[in-house]
Each structure stands twice: as structure tokens, then as C-alpha cells.
Design an enzyme around this catalytic site. Structure first.
Site, PDB file in Angstrom:
ATOM      1  N   ARG A 137      -5.005   6.549  -7.679  1.00 44.23           N
ATOM      2  CA  ARG A 137      -4.770   7.994  -7.636  1.00 44.23           C
ATOM      3  C   ARG A 137      -4.601   8.565  -9.040  1.00 44.23           C
ATOM      4  NH1 ARG A 137       0.140   8.154  -3.574  1.00 44.23           N
ATOM      5  NH2 ARG A 137      -0.082  10.413  -3.798  1.00 44.23           N
ATOM      6  N   THR A 192      -1.689   5.869   1.956  1.00 46.48           N
ATOM      7  CA  THR A 192      -2.958   5.138   1.988  1.00 46.48           C
ATOM      8  C   THR A 192      -3.064   4.292   3.252  1.00 46.48           C
ATOM      9  OG1 THR A 192      -2.947   5.002  -0.436  1.00 46.48           O
ATOM     10  CG2 THR A 192      -4.415   3.504   0.737  1.00 46.48           C
ATOM     11  N   LEU A 222       0.857  -1.178   0.000  1.00 46.05           N
ATOM     12  CA  LEU A 222       0.000   0.000   0.000  1.00 46.05           C
ATOM     13  C   LEU A 222       0.895   1.231   0.000  1.00 46.05           C
ATOM     14  CD1 LEU A 222      -2.815  -0.668   2.665  1.00 46.05           C
ATOM     15  CD2 LEU A 222      -3.034  -0.762   0.183  1.00 46.05           C
ATOM     16  N   ASP A 223       0.451   2.294  -0.674  1.00 46.98           N
ATOM     17  CA  ASP A 223       1.187   3.548  -0.612  1.00 46.98           C
ATOM     18  C   ASP A 223       1.325   3.992   0.837  1.00 46.98           C
ATOM     19  OD1 ASP A 223       1.118   3.527  -3.343  1.00 46.98           O
ATOM     20  OD2 ASP A 223      -0.404   5.095  -3.530  1.00 46.98           O
ATOM     21  N   LYS A 224       2.384   4.732   1.112  1.00 44.83           N
ATOM     22  CA  LYS A 224       2.599   5.288   2.448  1.00 44.83           C
ATOM     23  C   LYS A 224       1.433   6.178   2.870  1.00 44.83           C
ATOM     24  CE  LYS A 224       6.062   7.876   5.114  1.00 44.83           C
ATOM     25  NZ  LYS A 224       7.388   8.543   5.058  1.00 44.83           N
TER      26      LYS A 224
END
Length: 230
Positions: free
Chosen positions: A157, A59, A55-57
Site C-alpha cells: 500500500r 486485505t 495480512l492487513d485487516k
């Protein structure tokens, strides 16, 4: 539900709840600010883990981890074969006329910079597909349920920005603010994941509670609309 305390410099104590755990996999509710780096997660959880996906930082939400090499390989195969269903919640700027739709645009690297990367849609790149469904909307924002069919970096995104509906609080992709409401983080949360356990052969469905700040934002933005279930 077990949880582990996490300390960030200059910030109050946070917790990483374990949402599901058996002898093979662990599911955590990752807070914003925590990366999907193996060493960082091992340090925070105090146990050895293996990455299955990321997961993105920025998110929050559901992140799956493996406890054994065999479980890691089996779960990675499920992802590769697209046999794992993931649902995200996102608050985006703008109103969507349709109730549901599909964004299918290839992604490619736009640029690298110190501490991160940026992606963009392109005619030629890695295939990427996102299904979306409108939950509720106001004149200026919309709450969406997102289902990524592929799992590209920054996919949700970039896809939403490509249709001029950027996610609120996104510092990298087109956060063209249309409301007076300030949000302190990216309004994107990995909400649910479901799959057939590759070793135990039973259906697993895990839901990550929505962070308070996202709940409060939903309440403020859509308080005049019908109850949306979140």
C-alpha cells in the site's frame, strides 16, 4: 474444501475457506474484516493454530497458519530466507507506462493512532522491495500483479502510493479517486503462495479465489480491454 462460518455485526454470514491442510500447516482464504490475531483466528476456526505471517485487516486472501511449533519455526525460516513466493492482485488508480518494474524504498513508522498505524517511505528505515507487473489498464486504473520480496507492514500500500498509484478503496494511503466507480473495500488480494514444504519436502502452490467484488470491479473497469485472465 472445508469452510467455517463467520458472523460480523450488522453483516451477512461469511465463510473462511480452508484452501490447504496437512498435519503441519493450514492455508485459509481470509476475508476482509478478519485480523491476523491468533485468538480471533482460533475462535473462528474452532481449533488451535500458530501464526506464520500476517495480512492487513483490510486485505483478503491467502494466510498461512501452523499446527505445531516445529512447523511454525520451519515456515518462519522460509519467510526469513525469502524462499516463499507470494503474489497479490491490486487495482490501482492511474495508468502505468511500463509493463513491469521494481519499487525499492525503505519504510518507517509515520505515526500511531488508536486502532492502527501508518507507515511511510524514508531514506533510512527497514528495507522493502516490491516487484510489479501490469496485467491490464484503462485510462484511469490499472490491474497489477505484485510480488513482495520483503514482507513489511503495509508495504504494498505504501509503495504504490509512493509512486502516485494508490490502491483503490484504501482509506489510509492516498486513495485519490480518479474514477466514478465506488468500491466498498481495499482492492488488494493475496492471490497465490508457493514454497517447498519444509517437512514433507515437496512443492506446494496454493491459490486463493478472487472475491466477487474484486472480480466485478475488474470486469467493470476493464471490459473494453482484452481478456486479462481474471
Amino acid at each position: 474444501m472445508k469452510s467455517f462460518h463467520v458472523f460480523f455485526s450488522g453483516r451477512k454470514k461469511e465463510e473462511i475457506p480452508i484452501l490447504f491442510e496437512d498435519d503441519f500447516i493450514i492455508a485459509i482464504n481470509k476475508p476482509v474484516g478478519v485480523t491476523s490475531a491468533q485468538k480471533e483466528l482460533e475462535k473462528l476456526l474452532g481449533k488451535k493454530i500458530l501464526l506464520i505471517h500476517r495480512l492487513d485487516k483490510l486485505t483478503s486472501g491467502l494466510l498461512l497458519l501452523a499446527k505445531t511449533k516445529g512447523a511454525q519455526r520451519a515456515m518462519e525460516k522460509l519467510f526469513f530466507d525469502r524462499e516463499i513466493e507470494k503474489h497479490y492482485l491490486a487495482i490501482v488508480h492511474g495508468r502505468l507506462v511500463k509493463n513491469e518494474g521494481v519499487i525499492e524504498k525503505p519504510l518507517c513508522l509515520k505515526k500511531r493512532y488508536e486502532g492502527g498505524v501508518l507507515y511511510k517511505t524514508a531514506l533510512y528505515g527497514k528495507s522493502a522491495k516490491t516487484e510489479w507487473k501490469k496485467v491490464v489498464s484503462s485510462n484511469t486504473e490499472t490491474l497489477l500483479l505484485l510480488r513482495p520480496i520483503t514482507g513489511r507492514t503495509h508495504q504494498l500500500r505504501v509503495h504504490l502510493d509512493s509512486i502516485e498509484r494508490p490502491i483503490m478503496g484504501d482509506p489510509q494511503y492516498g486513495d485519490k479517486t480518479t474514477s466514478t466507480l465506488h468500491v466498498p473495500r481495499l482492492m488488494l488480494h493475496a492471490r497465490k503462495i508457493s514454497f517447498i514444504h519444509p517437512i514433507l519436502h515437496k512443492k506446494i502452490e496454493i491459490i486463493a479465489p478472487i472475491p466477487i467484488i474484486i472480480r466485478q470491479t475488474i470486469s467493470k473497469l476493464f471490459k473494453k480491454q482484452k481478456k486479462c485472465g481474471y
